[in-house]
Write an enzyme that holds these catalytic residues in place. Sequence first.
Site, PDB file in Angstrom:
ATOM      1  N   GLY A 137       1.316  -1.302  -0.351  1.00 43.92           N
ATOM      2  CA  GLY A 137      -0.250  -0.162   0.086  1.00 43.92           C
ATOM      3  C   GLY A 137       0.872   1.525   0.076  1.00 43.92           C
ATOM      4  O   GLY A 137       2.053   1.219   0.832  1.00 43.92           O
ATOM      5  N   ASP A 154      -1.075   4.698  -6.294  1.00 41.50           N
ATOM      6  CA  ASP A 154       0.262   4.109  -5.623  1.00 41.50           C
ATOM      7  C   ASP A 154       0.725   5.708  -6.455  1.00 41.50           C
ATOM      8  O   ASP A 154       1.727   5.858  -5.819  1.00 41.50           O
ATOM      9  CB  ASP A 154       0.255   3.619  -6.506  1.00 41.50           C
ATOM     10  CG  ASP A 154       0.348   1.968  -5.796  1.00 41.50           C
ATOM     11  OD1 ASP A 154      -1.092   1.851  -6.014  1.00 41.50           O
ATOM     12  OD2 ASP A 154       0.698   1.634  -4.769  1.00 41.50           O
TER      13      ASP A 154
HETATM   14  O1  MRU Z   1       0.926  -3.702  -4.629  1.00 43.73           O
HETATM   15  P1  MRU Z   1       0.023  -3.242  -3.313  1.00 43.73           P
HETATM   16  O2  MRU Z   1      -0.487  -4.067  -2.411  1.00 43.73           O
HETATM   17  O3  MRU Z   1       0.895  -2.731  -2.501  1.00 43.73           O
HETATM   18  O4  MRU Z   1      -0.737  -2.415  -4.269  1.00 43.73           O
HETATM   19  C1  MRU Z   1      -1.529  -1.187  -3.403  1.00 43.73           C
HETATM   20  C2  MRU Z   1      -2.256  -0.334  -4.003  1.00 43.73           C
HETATM   21  O5  MRU Z   1      -2.684  -0.555  -5.022  1.00 43.73           O
HETATM   22  C3  MRU Z   1      -3.258   0.829  -2.948  1.00 43.73           C
HETATM   23  O6  MRU Z   1      -4.439   0.577  -4.308  1.00 43.73           O
HETATM   24  C4  MRU Z   1      -2.670   1.709  -3.159  1.00 43.73           C
HETATM   25  O7  MRU Z   1      -1.103   1.668  -2.805  1.00 43.73           O
HETATM   26  C5  MRU Z   1      -3.472   2.595  -2.632  1.00 43.73           C
HETATM   27  S1  MRU Z   1      -3.212   2.523  -1.017  1.00 43.73           S
HETATM   28  C6  MRU Z   1      -3.669   4.017   0.319  1.00 43.73           C
END
Ligand code: MRU
Length: 337
Positions: A46, A238
């Site tokens: 995240g 992200d």
């Molecule tokens: O691969 P991840 O689990 O790190 O991906 C996370 C996401 O795509 C979330 O939607 C994003 O980081 C926003 S978290 C507030």
Amino acid sequence: MFFTLRWHEGAVEFIDQRRLPHSIAIVRCESASAVAEAIRDLVVRGAPAIGCAAAYGYALAALAARHQPLPEFQQALREASAMLEASRPTAVNLAWALQRMARVAKESAATGNAPTGLAQQLLHEALAISAEDVSINRRLGEQGAALLPDPCRVLTHCNAGALATAGHGTALGIIRSAVEAGKRISVYADETRPVLQGARLTAWELMQSGIPVTLITDSAAGHLMAQGEIDAVIVGADRVAANGDVANKIGTYMVAVLARRHNIPFYVACPLSTLDSSTPTGRDIVIEERPAHEVTGDTTIRWAPEGVTVRNPAFDITPFDLVTALITEHGIWQPAP
Ligand code: MRU
């Protein structure tokens, strides 16, 4: 209530998100390289959470090098920063947090501060980044909660909750804030293949908080929209490029296209630290490709044939014109009509 990450007795601790919801295990990291490994392996994930984690990793490198002369201390910080930044490429919060830490290190050294004092100051900065993240998410949550009708059935993708931040969450923070304001909110959680952040994390997190959640397969979203069962979509981000294009978990773009087809508002919740003015458009964002084994099976079984070619992009780009509004802690941005 669980914690996502915390500083505890000289190290940073994470709830091990690879093992949720079956067990609540803690991973303790005592060095920058251990933190980089935890980020790479999705112990912590995240965008805002990995930014906070990287800041703690930087502070750990500073504490480890605090008895060295200043030039060696600064070299150790540069190496730790490069290693942490390389752990995952797409979420800009990682680079944002490391730049903030490096700025503090530079400014403090310029005032004549020695490495022992600098290391303590860097730890305080890492603690501040985590504390600020929670208050930012609360402000963002209030902005977004005001946009939701009562009652409201919200579809979300991936996990942009407390588990993806230092607390409260971004997309799920809006839902939490709306529930706190007395609105009747229920959530549809996309399972979010291949790593299943929706099924494993969002479903668990919302159930822990007593917020009604229904788990669906990613491929059920269009059907439920067509049936009139979804009133709004809220996702996290992200990285948001200068033109407003949004990088988020793979599958987000499909959800945005479907939402537009069905005239359902598509909201992106993102703290300002996720906005990247140095990246002109979504096409310029590096999309992380993850290992094939995430697609060919799970930890217990392989379901794809041996030797099959696999692509596993972990994120996709949603063009800004598909976004109804970007919701930040400082207000709401909408594409020009
Ligand atoms: O691969 P991840 O689990 O790190 O991906 C996370 C996401 O795509 C979330 O939607 C994003 O980081 C926003 S978290 C507030």
